[in-house]
Design a protein around this motif. Structure first.
Motif, mmCIF file in Angstrom:
data_model
loop_
_atom_site.group_PDB
_atom_site.id
_atom_site.type_symbol
_atom_site.label_atom_id
_atom_site.label_comp_id
_atom_site.label_asym_id
_atom_site.label_seq_id
_atom_site.Cartn_x
_atom_site.Cartn_y
_atom_site.Cartn_z
ATOM 1 N N LYS A 76 0.845 -1.195 0.000
ATOM 2 C CA LYS A 76 0.000 0.000 0.000
ATOM 3 C C LYS A 76 0.879 1.243 0.000
ATOM 4 O O LYS A 76 1.996 1.224 0.489
ATOM 5 C CB LYS A 76 -0.903 0.026 1.229
ATOM 6 N N VAL A 77 0.356 2.326 -0.549
ATOM 7 C CA VAL A 77 1.023 3.624 -0.538
ATOM 8 C C VAL A 77 0.067 4.619 0.101
ATOM 9 O O VAL A 77 -1.123 4.651 -0.229
ATOM 10 C CB VAL A 77 1.390 4.086 -1.966
ATOM 11 N N CYS A 78 0.575 5.448 0.996
ATOM 12 C CA CYS A 78 -0.221 6.464 1.674
ATOM 13 C C CYS A 78 0.304 7.845 1.277
ATOM 14 O O CYS A 78 1.510 8.075 1.257
ATOM 15 C CB CYS A 78 -0.130 6.281 3.185
ATOM 16 N N ILE A 79 -0.621 8.751 0.950
ATOM 17 C CA ILE A 79 -0.255 10.109 0.559
ATOM 18 C C ILE A 79 -1.093 11.087 1.370
ATOM 19 O O ILE A 79 -2.325 11.008 1.381
ATOM 20 C CB ILE A 79 -0.497 10.347 -0.944
ATOM 21 N N ARG A 80 -0.409 12.014 2.051
ATOM 22 C CA ARG A 80 -1.083 13.116 2.759
ATOM 23 C C ARG A 80 -0.854 14.361 1.924
ATOM 24 O O ARG A 80 0.290 14.688 1.586
ATOM 25 C CB ARG A 80 -0.517 13.307 4.163
ATOM 26 N N ALA A 81 -1.929 15.042 1.550
ATOM 27 C CA ALA A 81 -1.808 16.178 0.642
ATOM 28 C C ALA A 81 -2.860 17.233 0.944
ATOM 29 O O ALA A 81 -3.814 16.987 1.686
ATOM 30 C CB ALA A 81 -1.959 15.705 -0.801
ATOM 31 N N PRO A 129 -11.870 30.438 -3.972
ATOM 32 C CA PRO A 129 -10.855 29.396 -3.827
ATOM 33 C C PRO A 129 -11.161 28.494 -2.641
ATOM 34 O O PRO A 129 -11.879 28.885 -1.721
ATOM 35 C CB PRO A 129 -9.567 30.184 -3.580
ATOM 36 N N TYR A 130 -10.636 27.280 -2.688
ATOM 37 C CA TYR A 130 -10.764 26.362 -1.562
ATOM 38 C C TYR A 130 -9.430 25.659 -1.328
ATOM 39 O O TYR A 130 -8.574 25.601 -2.206
ATOM 40 C CB TYR A 130 -11.864 25.326 -1.794
ATOM 41 N N GLU A 131 -9.277 25.156 -0.126
ATOM 42 C CA GLU A 131 -8.111 24.363 0.274
ATOM 43 C C GLU A 131 -8.642 23.245 1.158
ATOM 44 O O GLU A 131 -9.432 23.508 2.068
ATOM 45 C CB GLU A 131 -7.126 25.245 1.032
ATOM 46 N N MET A 132 -8.226 22.002 0.878
ATOM 47 C CA MET A 132 -8.793 20.861 1.589
ATOM 48 C C MET A 132 -7.700 19.858 1.962
ATOM 49 O O MET A 132 -6.925 19.424 1.113
ATOM 50 C CB MET A 132 -9.828 20.177 0.689
ATOM 51 N N ALA A 133 -7.681 19.473 3.237
ATOM 52 C CA ALA A 133 -6.780 18.423 3.700
ATOM 53 C C ALA A 133 -7.278 17.074 3.176
ATOM 54 O O ALA A 133 -8.478 16.813 3.189
ATOM 55 C CB ALA A 133 -6.728 18.408 5.220
ATOM 56 N N THR A 134 -6.349 16.231 2.710
ATOM 57 C CA THR A 134 -6.715 14.911 2.199
ATOM 58 C C THR A 134 -5.712 13.864 2.672
ATOM 59 O O THR A 134 -4.561 14.172 2.971
ATOM 60 C CB THR A 134 -6.739 14.871 0.656
ATOM 61 N N LEU A 162 -3.308 -0.485 -10.037
ATOM 62 C CA LEU A 162 -4.082 0.033 -8.911
ATOM 63 C C LEU A 162 -5.387 -0.735 -8.776
ATOM 64 O O LEU A 162 -6.162 -0.835 -9.725
ATOM 65 C CB LEU A 162 -4.365 1.522 -9.114
ATOM 66 N N SER A 163 -5.617 -1.325 -7.590
ATOM 67 C CA SER A 163 -6.824 -2.121 -7.385
ATOM 68 C C SER A 163 -7.768 -1.536 -6.348
ATOM 69 O O SER A 163 -8.965 -1.803 -6.387
ATOM 70 C CB SER A 163 -6.450 -3.557 -6.990
ATOM 71 N N ASP A 164 -7.253 -0.752 -5.409
ATOM 72 C CA ASP A 164 -8.096 -0.165 -4.363
ATOM 73 C C ASP A 164 -7.607 1.240 -4.029
ATOM 74 O O ASP A 164 -6.417 1.549 -4.145
ATOM 75 C CB ASP A 164 -8.041 -1.015 -3.082
ATOM 76 N N HIS A 165 -8.564 2.075 -3.593
ATOM 77 C CA HIS A 165 -8.248 3.438 -3.175
ATOM 78 C C HIS A 165 -9.199 3.816 -2.054
ATOM 79 O O HIS A 165 -10.407 3.630 -2.167
ATOM 80 C CB HIS A 165 -8.412 4.404 -4.360
ATOM 81 N N TRP A 166 -8.636 4.312 -0.965
ATOM 82 C CA TRP A 166 -9.418 4.830 0.156
ATOM 83 C C TRP A 166 -8.981 6.267 0.358
ATOM 84 O O TRP A 166 -7.808 6.600 0.218
ATOM 85 C CB TRP A 166 -9.157 4.037 1.428
ATOM 86 N N ALA A 167 -9.925 7.146 0.718
ATOM 87 C CA ALA A 167 -9.586 8.553 0.895
ATOM 88 C C ALA A 167 -10.385 9.159 2.037
ATOM 89 O O ALA A 167 -11.503 8.747 2.322
ATOM 90 C CB ALA A 167 -9.848 9.335 -0.385
ATOM 91 N N CYS A 168 -9.784 10.140 2.649
ATOM 92 C CA CYS A 168 -10.441 10.946 3.672
ATOM 93 C C CYS A 168 -10.231 12.396 3.251
ATOM 94 O O CYS A 168 -9.087 12.848 3.123
ATOM 95 C CB CYS A 168 -9.826 10.669 5.041
ATOM 96 N N ARG A 169 -11.336 13.099 2.970
ATOM 97 C CA ARG A 169 -11.264 14.475 2.493
ATOM 98 C C ARG A 169 -12.227 15.327 3.302
ATOM 99 O O ARG A 169 -13.348 14.904 3.578
ATOM 100 C CB ARG A 169 -11.643 14.556 1.017
ATOM 101 N N ASP A 170 -11.814 16.532 3.638
ATOM 102 C CA ASP A 170 -12.660 17.432 4.417
ATOM 103 C C ASP A 170 -13.531 18.268 3.478
ATOM 104 O O ASP A 170 -13.357 19.470 3.324
ATOM 105 C CB ASP A 170 -11.794 18.320 5.313
#
Length: 106
Positions: free
Chosen positions: A24-29, A48-53, A65-73
């Motif tokens: 798995k690879v994790c990206i904070r952006a 404009p907007y800015e969002m933690a992900t 790529l077989s799966d993707h999970w995300a948390c977005r505000d």
């Protein structure tokens, strides 16, 4: 909500951290853009907007790529683009501290 990136101009990510383990690879952006079109019941505001992900990706045994999970505000984005207006925080919660006794110094 699923509003992003549809209805946005210049949608981009600034990557702050990335690491991987166990396939798995994790990206904070941080995602940035401007709300420029009417869709999903939200008017274009040109704000404009800015969002933690946070994203986690997993590949299969061939590297695809077989799966993707995300948390977005996305709620914060909605406030930033003016739909809906951000509610005022309560001055104090009802009953907060009503029956609380202060500790007496020893």
């Amino acid at each position: 909500m699923g509003l992003l990136p549809v209805g946005q101009t210049g949608h981009r990510y600034e990557v702050h951290d990335d690491f991987g383990a166990d396939g798995k690879v994790c990206i904070r952006a941080t995602a940035n853009g401007v709300r420029t079109s009417d869709d999903a019941g939200v008017a274009a505001t040109d704000l404009p907007y800015e969002m933690a992900t946070l994203h986690v990706y997993q590949g299969d045994e061939t590297g695809v790529l077989s799966d993707h999970w995300a948390c977005r505000d996305e709620l914060e984005v909605m406030y930033q683009i003016g739909a809906p207006e951000r509610p005022e925080p309560p001055k104090a919660l009802p009953g907060a501290g009503a029956n609380r006794q202060r500790a007496k110094p020893a």
